[in-house]
Design an enzyme around this catalytic site. Structure first.
Site, PDB file in Angstrom:
ATOM      1  N   ARG A 226      66.412  60.807 119.978  1.00  0.00           N
ATOM      2  CA  ARG A 226      65.545  61.103 119.033  1.00  0.00           C
ATOM      3  C   ARG A 226      64.277  60.476 119.083  1.00  0.00           C
ATOM      4  O   ARG A 226      63.119  60.905 118.825  1.00  0.00           O
ATOM      5  CB  ARG A 226      66.193  60.703 117.768  1.00  0.00           C
ATOM      6  CG  ARG A 226      67.368  61.809 117.554  1.00  0.00           C
ATOM      7  CD  ARG A 226      68.419  61.189 116.244  1.00  0.00           C
ATOM      8  NE  ARG A 226      68.658  59.774 116.717  1.00  0.00           N
ATOM      9  CZ  ARG A 226      69.313  59.100 115.518  1.00  0.00           C
ATOM     10  NH1 ARG A 226      69.591  59.717 114.284  1.00  0.00           N
ATOM     11  NH2 ARG A 226      69.445  57.826 115.595  1.00  0.00           N
TER      12      ARG A 226
ATOM     13  N   ARG B  86      37.552  45.275 112.294  1.00  0.00           N
ATOM     14  CA  ARG B  86      37.901  44.954 111.073  1.00  0.00           C
ATOM     15  C   ARG B  86      38.243  43.531 110.973  1.00  0.00           C
ATOM     16  O   ARG B  86      38.904  43.065 111.913  1.00  0.00           O
ATOM     17  CB  ARG B  86      39.027  45.594 110.270  1.00  0.00           C
ATOM     18  CG  ARG B  86      39.139  47.161 109.920  1.00  0.00           C
ATOM     19  CD  ARG B  86      40.412  47.789 109.331  1.00  0.00           C
ATOM     20  NE  ARG B  86      40.232  49.198 109.395  1.00  0.00           N
ATOM     21  CZ  ARG B  86      40.118  49.811 108.270  1.00  0.00           C
ATOM     22  NH1 ARG B  86      40.005  49.308 107.091  1.00  0.00           N
ATOM     23  NH2 ARG B  86      39.995  51.347 108.531  1.00  0.00           N
TER      24      ARG B  86
ATOM     25  N   HIS C 281      39.068  38.125 108.332  1.00  0.00           N
ATOM     26  CA  HIS C 281      39.307  38.188 107.121  1.00  0.00           C
ATOM     27  C   HIS C 281      40.665  37.080 106.669  1.00  0.00           C
ATOM     28  O   HIS C 281      41.422  36.847 107.479  1.00  0.00           O
ATOM     29  CB  HIS C 281      40.072  39.530 106.436  1.00  0.00           C
ATOM     30  CG  HIS C 281      38.932  40.565 106.567  1.00  0.00           C
ATOM     31  ND1 HIS C 281      39.391  41.918 106.412  1.00  0.00           N
ATOM     32  CD2 HIS C 281      37.760  40.514 106.578  1.00  0.00           C
ATOM     33  CE1 HIS C 281      38.225  42.655 106.476  1.00  0.00           C
ATOM     34  NE2 HIS C 281      37.334  41.785 106.914  1.00  0.00           N
TER      35      HIS C 281
ATOM     36  N   HIS D  85      41.569  36.635 110.309  1.00  0.00           N
ATOM     37  CA  HIS D  85      42.452  37.628 111.249  1.00  0.00           C
ATOM     38  C   HIS D  85      41.353  38.958 111.289  1.00  0.00           C
ATOM     39  O   HIS D  85      40.778  38.987 110.407  1.00  0.00           O
ATOM     40  CB  HIS D  85      43.597  38.163 110.503  1.00  0.00           C
ATOM     41  CG  HIS D  85      44.216  39.324 111.068  1.00  0.00           C
ATOM     42  ND1 HIS D  85      44.054  40.617 110.687  1.00  0.00           N
ATOM     43  CD2 HIS D  85      44.819  39.387 112.259  1.00  0.00           C
ATOM     44  CE1 HIS D  85      44.709  41.403 111.310  1.00  0.00           C
ATOM     45  NE2 HIS D  85      45.214  40.942 112.397  1.00  0.00           N
TER      46      HIS D  85
ATOM     47  N   ASP E 271      31.897  43.675 106.211  1.00  0.00           N
ATOM     48  CA  ASP E 271      32.024  42.740 107.555  1.00  0.00           C
ATOM     49  C   ASP E 271      30.733  42.566 108.240  1.00  0.00           C
ATOM     50  O   ASP E 271      30.715  41.587 108.785  1.00  0.00           O
ATOM     51  CB  ASP E 271      33.283  43.613 108.399  1.00  0.00           C
ATOM     52  CG  ASP E 271      34.603  43.379 107.986  1.00  0.00           C
ATOM     53  OD1 ASP E 271      34.834  42.513 107.037  1.00  0.00           O
ATOM     54  OD2 ASP E 271      35.342  44.293 108.608  1.00  0.00           O
TER      55      ASP E 271
HETATM   56  C1  LIG Z   1      42.964  44.337 101.718  1.00  0.00           C
HETATM   57  C2  LIG Z   1      43.063  45.215 100.342  1.00  0.00           C
HETATM   58  C3  LIG Z   1      41.768  45.932  99.997  1.00  0.00           C
HETATM   59  N1  LIG Z   1      41.525  46.806  98.911  1.00  0.00           N
HETATM   60  C4  LIG Z   1      40.554  47.412  98.939  1.00  0.00           C
HETATM   61  C5  LIG Z   1      39.224  46.827  98.810  1.00  0.00           C
HETATM   62  C6  LIG Z   1      38.122  47.873  99.464  1.00  0.00           C
HETATM   63  O1  LIG Z   1      37.622  48.912  98.434  1.00  0.00           O
HETATM   64  C7  LIG Z   1      39.156  48.737 100.217  1.00  0.00           C
HETATM   65  C8  LIG Z   1      39.021  48.410 101.693  1.00  0.00           C
HETATM   66  O2  LIG Z   1      39.023  47.039 101.788  1.00  0.00           O
HETATM   67  P1  LIG Z   1      38.556  46.059 103.076  1.00  0.00           P
HETATM   68  O3  LIG Z   1      37.338  46.547 103.435  1.00  0.00           O
HETATM   69  O4  LIG Z   1      38.679  44.729 102.687  1.00  0.00           O
HETATM   70  O5  LIG Z   1      39.882  46.376 104.099  1.00  0.00           O
HETATM   71  P2  LIG Z   1      40.077  45.998 105.521  1.00  0.00           P
HETATM   72  O6  LIG Z   1      38.856  45.595 106.178  1.00  0.00           O
HETATM   73  O7  LIG Z   1      41.059  46.994 106.266  1.00  0.00           O
HETATM   74  O8  LIG Z   1      40.744  44.568 105.330  1.00  0.00           O
HETATM   75  C9  LIG Z   1      41.755  44.242 106.069  1.00  0.00           C
HETATM   76  O9  LIG Z   1      41.063  43.804 107.219  1.00  0.00           O
HETATM   77  C10 LIG Z   1      42.326  43.190 108.047  1.00  0.00           C
HETATM   78  C11 LIG Z   1      41.670  42.539 109.567  1.00  0.00           C
HETATM   79  C12 LIG Z   1      43.155  42.120 107.571  1.00  0.00           C
HETATM   80  O10 LIG Z   1      43.613  41.175 108.052  1.00  0.00           O
HETATM   81  C13 LIG Z   1      43.720  42.709 106.146  1.00  0.00           C
HETATM   82  O11 LIG Z   1      44.500  41.398 105.331  1.00  0.00           O
HETATM   83  C14 LIG Z   1      42.614  43.141 105.150  1.00  0.00           C
HETATM   84  O12 LIG Z   1      41.636  41.982 104.735  1.00  0.00           O
HETATM   85  O13 LIG Z   1      40.378  48.638  99.672  1.00  0.00           O
HETATM   86  C15 LIG Z   1      42.654  46.732  98.002  1.00  0.00           C
HETATM   87  O14 LIG Z   1      42.560  47.529  97.023  1.00  0.00           O
HETATM   88  N2  LIG Z   1      43.934  45.958  98.294  1.00  0.00           N
HETATM   89  C16 LIG Z   1      43.957  45.012  99.371  1.00  0.00           C
HETATM   90  O15 LIG Z   1      45.026  44.497  99.472  1.00  0.00           O
END
Ligand SMILES: Cc1cn([C@H]2C[C@H](O)[C@@H](COP(=O)(O)OP(=O)(O)O[C@H]3O[C@@H](C)C(=O)[C@@H](O)[C@H]3O)O2)c(=O)[nH]c1=O
Length: 194
Positions: A34, A69, A72, A129, A176
């Site tokens: 599967r 991304r 962070h 990261h 970023d």
């Molecule tokens: C990380 C996170 C973001 N958010 C929101 C904030 C924003 O409006 C939207 C997108 O957030 P970001 O642009 O920070 O998403 P992103 O750039 O994907 O952030 C991620 O990047 C990678 C590299 C990591 O290591 C993760 O831990 C996290 O930081 O989501 C949450 O509500 N909860 C969460 O846990």
């Protein structure tokens, strides 16, 4: 610590990386007619490997080719360990050691994570990261050992730490593009040997 070890049940093979405490985990993959069955977390196995066993949050992102991304991390007291893996596509995953006093402070690693291999990166607190998407689409799943805290969520510029990214012209979020460079950052993290 030997370079590769397993939990007693053999659910995960943990491979040391160049950064202390940061491990590549290869889960046992059970295939049949599967498809595949992959266990990504087992509290007993993680405890045996010395990894965090409580993950109050889990989330995923979907990204297209050429996206980067990161970089962070959450700062103390909301710092966290992070488990990262891909359930669709491939990424160039990256970790940067920002723990003051670490023998590898300022050093980074990159590792390809793929849905096919099912490999995961475990990052202890104090590593920044990020990742670059290598396929059309990548779905990246995270488990974090402390909840999301916007006030503690922080970042460094993706191109300021010498990481040999797969692309020089990534698709980036507005956030970023605005992080400080690593050279200007006074890190609140202090290394404690794993
Ligand atoms: C990380 C996170 C973001 N958010 C929101 C904030 C924003 O409006 C939207 C997108 O957030 P970001 O642009 O920070 O998403 P992103 O750039 O994907 O952030 C991620 O990047 C990678 C590299 C990591 O290591 C993760 O831990 C996290 O930081 O989501 C949450 O509500 N909860 C969460 O846990």
């Amino acid at each position: 610590m030997s370079a590769t070890r397993s939990d007693p049940a053999g659910l995960f093979e943990a491979r040391a990386t160049a950064l202390p405490g940061c491990l590549e985990l290869r889960p046992r993959i059970i295939g049949d007619g599967r498809g595949r069955f992959v266990k990504v977390f087992h509290a007993g196995a993680f405890a045996a490997l010395g990894l965090a066993t409580e993950y109050p949050e889990e989330y995923y992102s979907v990204s297209k080719a050429g996206v980067i991304r990161g970089l962070h991390f959450q700062v103390p007291p909301m710092d966290h360990a992070k488990l990262v893996f891909c359930v669709a596509g491939r990424i160039q995953d990256a970790a940067l050691d920002i723990r003051r006093g670490s023998p590898t402070y300022g050093r980074s690693l990159t590792l390809e994570l793929s849905a096919e291999l099912g490999n995961m990166l475990y990052l202890p607190s104090g590593l920044a990261h990020g990742f670059c998407v290598l396929d059309e689409t990548a779905v990246v799943v995270y488990q974090t050992s402390r909840p999301y805290s916007p006030a503690h969520d922080s970042g460094l510029r993706w191109d300021s730490a010498g990481i040999p990214w797969h692309t020089a012209k990534p698709i980036l979020s507005e956030r970023d593009q605005g992080h400080p460079p690593f050279a200007d950052y006074v890190s609140p993290f202090v290394f404690t040997p794993p």
